[in-house]
Design a protein around this motif. Structure first.
Motif, mmCIF file in Angstrom:
data_model
loop_
_atom_site.group_PDB
_atom_site.id
_atom_site.type_symbol
_atom_site.label_atom_id
_atom_site.label_comp_id
_atom_site.label_asym_id
_atom_site.label_seq_id
_atom_site.Cartn_x
_atom_site.Cartn_y
_atom_site.Cartn_z
ATOM 1 N N GLU A 1 0.856 -1.193 0.000
ATOM 2 C CA GLU A 1 0.000 0.000 0.000
ATOM 3 C C GLU A 1 0.883 1.231 0.000
ATOM 4 O OE1 GLU A 1 -2.625 0.043 3.371
ATOM 5 O OE2 GLU A 1 -3.420 -1.938 2.955
ATOM 6 N N PHE A 2 0.350 2.305 -0.570
ATOM 7 C CA PHE A 2 1.056 3.574 -0.494
ATOM 8 C C PHE A 2 0.047 4.700 -0.428
ATOM 9 C CE2 PHE A 2 0.303 3.098 -4.987
ATOM 10 C CZ PHE A 2 0.084 4.379 -5.459
ATOM 11 N N ASP A 3 0.526 5.845 0.017
ATOM 12 C CA ASP A 3 -0.316 7.036 0.102
ATOM 13 C C ASP A 3 0.512 8.216 -0.377
ATOM 14 O OD1 ASP A 3 -2.589 8.575 0.748
ATOM 15 O OD2 ASP A 3 -1.694 9.138 2.673
ATOM 16 N N VAL A 4 -0.045 8.955 -1.306
ATOM 17 C CA VAL A 4 0.601 10.180 -1.785
ATOM 18 C C VAL A 4 -0.310 11.340 -1.445
ATOM 19 C CG1 VAL A 4 1.909 9.067 -3.635
ATOM 20 C CG2 VAL A 4 -0.385 9.899 -4.099
ATOM 21 N N PRO A 5 0.258 12.502 -1.208
ATOM 22 C CA PRO A 5 -0.572 13.651 -0.857
ATOM 23 C C PRO A 5 -1.536 14.003 -1.989
ATOM 24 C CG PRO A 5 1.764 14.165 -0.648
ATOM 25 C CD PRO A 5 1.666 12.817 -1.241
#
Length: 175
Positions: free
Chosen positions: A77-81
């Motif tokens: 999983e990843f999260d970018v602004p």
């Protein structure tokens, strides 16, 4: 211990893609990074390692190794602004380390988690995503190196071995 390493195609060519809402398509390839992390890590942890193609091993080859380790990417999983409210890209990765006896009996199915965070770039977040993924992989490597021998499932199995070599019961040292 003498360890066989089973890196299947799912691990060596792992690629994660995701289309984020109101954003672009993201893709991260971890296949080469997986091998670049696990091979040197296991080479440094064990007396002997070699690649194997399958488990169980042929009966004639079983005595040459103590265990076979098969890492799998279990979750990524990843999260970018999405706006100006965050300045960081974050990556979470979970592997499963499956440890088998050479005859195919599963000894350990251990989830190992890594987390990485990197500050966003000025133009795009691709480099930031890469840096966060590298940090997550480093954490996985550190967790494997420091926690492998303490896994409860390995305790009874390790007690039956001495210096990584399976000994018959009548050859075990007397306390």
């Amino acid at each position: 211990m003498r360890v066989g390493l089973l890196f299947d195609t799912a691990l060596t060519s792992f690629e994660y893609e995701e289309q984020l809402p109101q954003s672009s398509k993201w893709s991260i390839q971890l296949g080469d990074a997986n091998v670049a992390m696990f091979h040197p890590l296991f080479d440094s942890m064990f007396a002997y390692t070699r690649d194997v193609d399958h488990v169980p091993l042929e009966e004639s080859q079983q005595a040459s190794l103590d265990v076979i380790i098969k890492p799998l990417v279990d979750k990524f999983e990843f999260d970018v602004p999405s706006g100006s409210d965050s300045k960081f890209v974050e990556v979470w990765v979970r592997y499963k380390l499956q440890v088998y006896q050479p005859d195919g009996k599963l000894v350990l199915d251990w989830p190992v988690v890594g987390y990485g965070k990197a500050e966003t770039g000025r133009i795009n977040n691709e480099g930031s995503l890469h840096r966060a993924a590298v940090r997550a992989l480093r954490e996985v490597g550190a967790n494997v190196a420091t926690e492998f021998a303490t896994q409860p499932e390995l305790g009874p199995w390790l007690e039956e071995t001495e210096n990584g070599i399976q000994l018959p019961a009548d050859e075990l040292p007397q306390s």
